[in-house]
Design a protein around this motif. Structure first.
Motif, PDB file in Angstrom:
ATOM      1  N   GLU A 213       0.828  -1.205   0.000  1.00 27.47           N
ATOM      2  CA  GLU A 213       0.000   0.000   0.000  1.00 27.47           C
ATOM      3  C   GLU A 213       0.867   1.261   0.000  1.00 27.47           C
ATOM      4  O   GLU A 213       0.556   2.240  -0.698  1.00 27.47           O
ATOM      5  CB  GLU A 213      -0.938  -0.019   1.207  1.00 27.47           C
TER       6      GLU A 213
ATOM      7  N   ARG B 272       0.911   4.047  -3.105  1.00 33.20           N
ATOM      8  CA  ARG B 272       0.764   5.502  -2.935  1.00 33.20           C
ATOM      9  C   ARG B 272       1.946   6.242  -3.542  1.00 33.20           C
ATOM     10  O   ARG B 272       1.777   7.251  -4.243  1.00 33.20           O
ATOM     11  CB  ARG B 272       0.629   5.847  -1.452  1.00 33.20           C
TER      12      ARG B 272
ATOM     13  N   GLU C  37       1.919   8.840  -6.678  1.00 29.27           N
ATOM     14  CA  GLU C  37       2.416  10.207  -6.502  1.00 29.27           C
ATOM     15  C   GLU C  37       3.468  10.548  -7.551  1.00 29.27           C
ATOM     16  O   GLU C  37       3.517  11.667  -8.075  1.00 29.27           O
ATOM     17  CB  GLU C  37       3.021  10.367  -5.101  1.00 29.27           C
TER      18      GLU C  37
END
Length: 703
Positions: free
Chosen positions: A481, A485, A489
């Motif tokens: 996870e 992310r 990004e």
């Protein structure tokens, strides 16, 4: 842009459809999805699919704009589109905008920079050319948009005349800066404008006045851009002034220096900042490299192409990289500087990532059996790409080990971290969990010290896989996870797809089949969107695993056959072992002992060649099921024992969620033998690595 004392964008009074304000006030959704727009009775542009494409096709970026900015932009685009459609209908009765030509209408509005006279002239050409042909011919806009209404002033009859009029109102310094700005692609920053357009003239003052006259637009940054029609006109003026070569060379020099300055900064804490900066200048970078290629400047092209490689990789621009490096190889010819061989390594690596099977022999090592500097990184990249693309694992290992030797000799800490990270994934595929942990931890520590976001993303993946293997599912999920992310990004979409697949595998291991299927479908879609073929395959393997565990054997078989064909096509060593085992278990579940035995024997051969003890154990478990189904329960018990001892030695016992096949086979064997005989056969010593097909051995058919 000025006509007399007024900006050109205000020029002849702009047509405004009486319903436009109402459309904008009602909102885009109301316009697109509920109400058709009728012009002259027979012209309909409000069908949802048509208006969607009309508005989207002409949309300009509104950096940092709010809701009012968006509404204003929609209003302007509605005005422009309706103006073109109305005038085209007047010139060509019966003209309608359909889904086939909606994008062409939007493109005409965008490329003509919403200049009212240009839009009006374009509309009058629709009868003769149609909107798609008109859009295709806008590169020759000054000849195309010639001959306006005779009753209007001469300066308003043609697009060229309009811009001529504005040009004549400029001072010499403004003309100089304007024509030189035409070398930029998609705008430039102030620093670039001063560097490329200056030298013998001040730039800032004339630039401000050009902005005031609407001949130059300015956006956040600030960035300065010529409207497309103005750029085409200014480029002609640049050629007339005999400055195309000189200013073009300044443009190349500026952007070559920029990307060479950025290259080392893409490997550390400034990675995001510099990636974003190069994103803004990507069109100029492409133009600068193309200039060197077009003018046959091999050294300049080679330096710029090599400096661009890591940016291309980080941004997933595989096609651009392959094309640019291929063209650079063409112009470098018999270059002896060593740059050409480095370019060839990067080119092959990008070709592999793009799905081209271009594997050749391992490139020869440099003098002394190693590489130095940029060559070592190019060798590592080829090894990394071979692995990432699912190609020859053994070749990947040779290349990465060779690069690692050179990195250590050179003290290249980033290179050492990159090689260790790639090698950790190789260890994962070989089933060497202790070496995996060592390499991945070493890589992660170095990348953390260097502050490299991409490196942290890469090195955490094998650590997450290790956590899954050892049953620490919470830690595995947390790592995946975090990685997802970070990938999102950074815009690293292939890595994002891999992380979704990783989360899907964890969901499978925890028995959440519905979530696993959703994650794997999402991963497959993202991989497909970004041309990541190996990522699609990895996701489909997850879908196959979930389908079989959920009882949908037909769907599982379709996915397994498809992914097995892909692995065999690319000849990725250990890849087919799992797929053959899954197909073998599937055949056993259907009661086909002969097919199950054949598939598991094939899987065992692949697993032994790959050297992964967990894959060998899986094949033995599958063979146990096949032998039990064929009424050889004693052989099955010995194979189950052999597999259990191998898993224990590897430090990775069979996960609870993956015990379904072994528990099913064990129950059947126990029923056939009884507890006492089963225990004796299960514990019986045997060869831990017998020859495939050896009669009387654990995987043979006799006994």
């Amino acid at each position: 842009m000025a006509v007399g004392s007024r900006p050109l964008q205000q020029g002849p009074e702009k047509f405004r459809h009486p319903g436009a304000d109402a459309l904008v006030r009602a909102g885009v959704q109301e316009v697109v999805h509920r109400r058709p727009v009728h012009l002259h009775g027979s012209v309909v542009v409000g069908e949802p699919a048509v208006l969607d494409r009309l508005l989207a096709g002409g949309q300009d970026a509104q950096a940092g704009g709010g809701a009012q900015d968006a509404a204003d932009d929609v209003g302007r685009r509605v005005d422009d589109v309706l103006a073109v459609v109305q005038r085209a209908a007047a010139a060509a009765p019966g003209f309608t905008v359909t889904g086939d030509d909606a994008e062409a209408v939007a493109e005409i509005c965008r490329r003509l920079d919403r200049i009212p006279l240009a839009l009006e002239l374009a509309a009058t050409r629709v009868r003769a050319l149609g909107v798609r042909e008109l859009s295709a011919r806008l590169d020759d806009r000054f000849r195309l948009l010639d001959g306006g209404h005779r009753g209007t002033p001469a300066r308003q009859r043609t697009l060229r005349a309009v811009i001529d009029w504005s040009w004549e109102l400029l001072g010499d310094d403004e003309r100089t800066v304007l024509r030189r700005l035409s070398v930029f692609a998609d705008g430039c920053a102030l620093e670039a404008a001063e560097s490329v357009c200056g030298g013998d003239t001040d730039v800032l003052g004339p630039l401000i006045r050009l902005v005031d006259r609407s001949l130059v637009t300015v956006t956040d940054g600030p960035r300065y851009r010529l409207p497309e029609s103005v750029a085409a006109y200014a480029s002609e003026r640049l050629a007339e002034a005999d400055e195309s070569g000189t200013v073009g060379q300044r443009h190349h020099s500026y952007y070559a220096a920029l990307v060479e300055r950025a290259a080392p900064r893409l490997h550390g804490p400034g990675q995001r900042q510099w990636v974003n900066r190069l994103d803004q200048e990507s069109a100029n970078l492409r133009t600068a490299l193309e200039r060197a290629l077009r003018h046959g400047e091999p050294a300049a092209a080679a330096r710029m192409a090599l400096a661009s490689t890591w940016y291309w990789f980080l941004r997933g621009r595989l096609s651009e990289a392959r094309r640019s490096l291929g063209e650079t190889l063409r112009v470098t010819g018999a270059d002896r500087s060593g740059l050409r061989s480095r370019i060839a390594l990067w080119h092959e690596g990008f070709a592999l990532l793009a799905g081209e099977a271009r594997q050749g022999p391992v490139p020869e090592a440099g003098r002394g059996g190693g590489e130095r500097g940029g060559n070592a990184r190019a060798v590592w990249f080829l090894g990394h790409s071979s692995l990432r693309a699912g190609e020859d694992l053994a070749r990947s290992e040779i290349l990465v080990d060779r690069a690692l030797t050179s990195f250590r000799a050179d003290g290249d800490r980033w290179g050492i971290a990159a090689a260790l990270s790639t090698r950790a994934v190789q260890r994962l595929l070989r089933g060497d969990l202790a070496a995996l942990r060592s390499d991945a931890t070493g890589a992660h520590t170095l990348f953390d010290e260097l502050g490299d976001p991409w490196g942290l993303l890469q090195s955490s993946y094998p650590l997450a896989a290790l956590a899954s293997i050892t049953g620490d599912y919470a830690h595995a999920s947390a790592l995946h996870e975090q990685g997802l992310r970070l990938a999102e990004e950074l815009g690293f979409w292939a890595d994002a797809a891999d992380r979704l697949t990783g989360l899907g595998r964890v969901a499978l291991l925890t028995g959440d089949f519905r979530r696993a299927a959703a994650l794997h479908r999402d991963a497959r879609a993202r991989a497909a969107e970004h041309g990541y073929a190996a990522g699609e395959v990895h996701a489909e393997i997850g879908l196959a695993l979930g389908a079989r565990r959920a009882g949908d054997l037909d769907l599982a078989e379709r996915y397994l056959r498809k992914t097995l064909d892909w692995h065999r096509e690319v000849e990725f060593g250990p890849g087919p072992a799992l797929l053959l085992a899954e197909l073998g278990f599937l055949a056993e579940q259907r009661g086909d002992a002969a097919l199950a035995l054949s598939l598991h024997q094939q899987g065992l051969a692949v697993a032994r060649e790959g050297g992964d003890p967990r894959a060998v154990a899986l094949a033995h478990e599958g063979l146990a099921g096949a032998h039990c189904l064929a009424d050889r329960p004693a052989r099955a018990a010995r194979l189950l024992g052999l597999a259990a001892r191998a898993r224990e030695r590897s430090g990775a016992p069979l996960p609870e969620a993956e015990r379904g096949d072994v528990d099913r086979v064990t129950a059947r064997v126990l029923a056939a033998l009884g507890d006492e005989v089963f225990a004796a056969e299960f514990s019986a010593p045997g060869e831990d690595d017998p020859e495939p097909g050896h009669a009387g051995g654990p995987d043979g058919e006799d006994g």
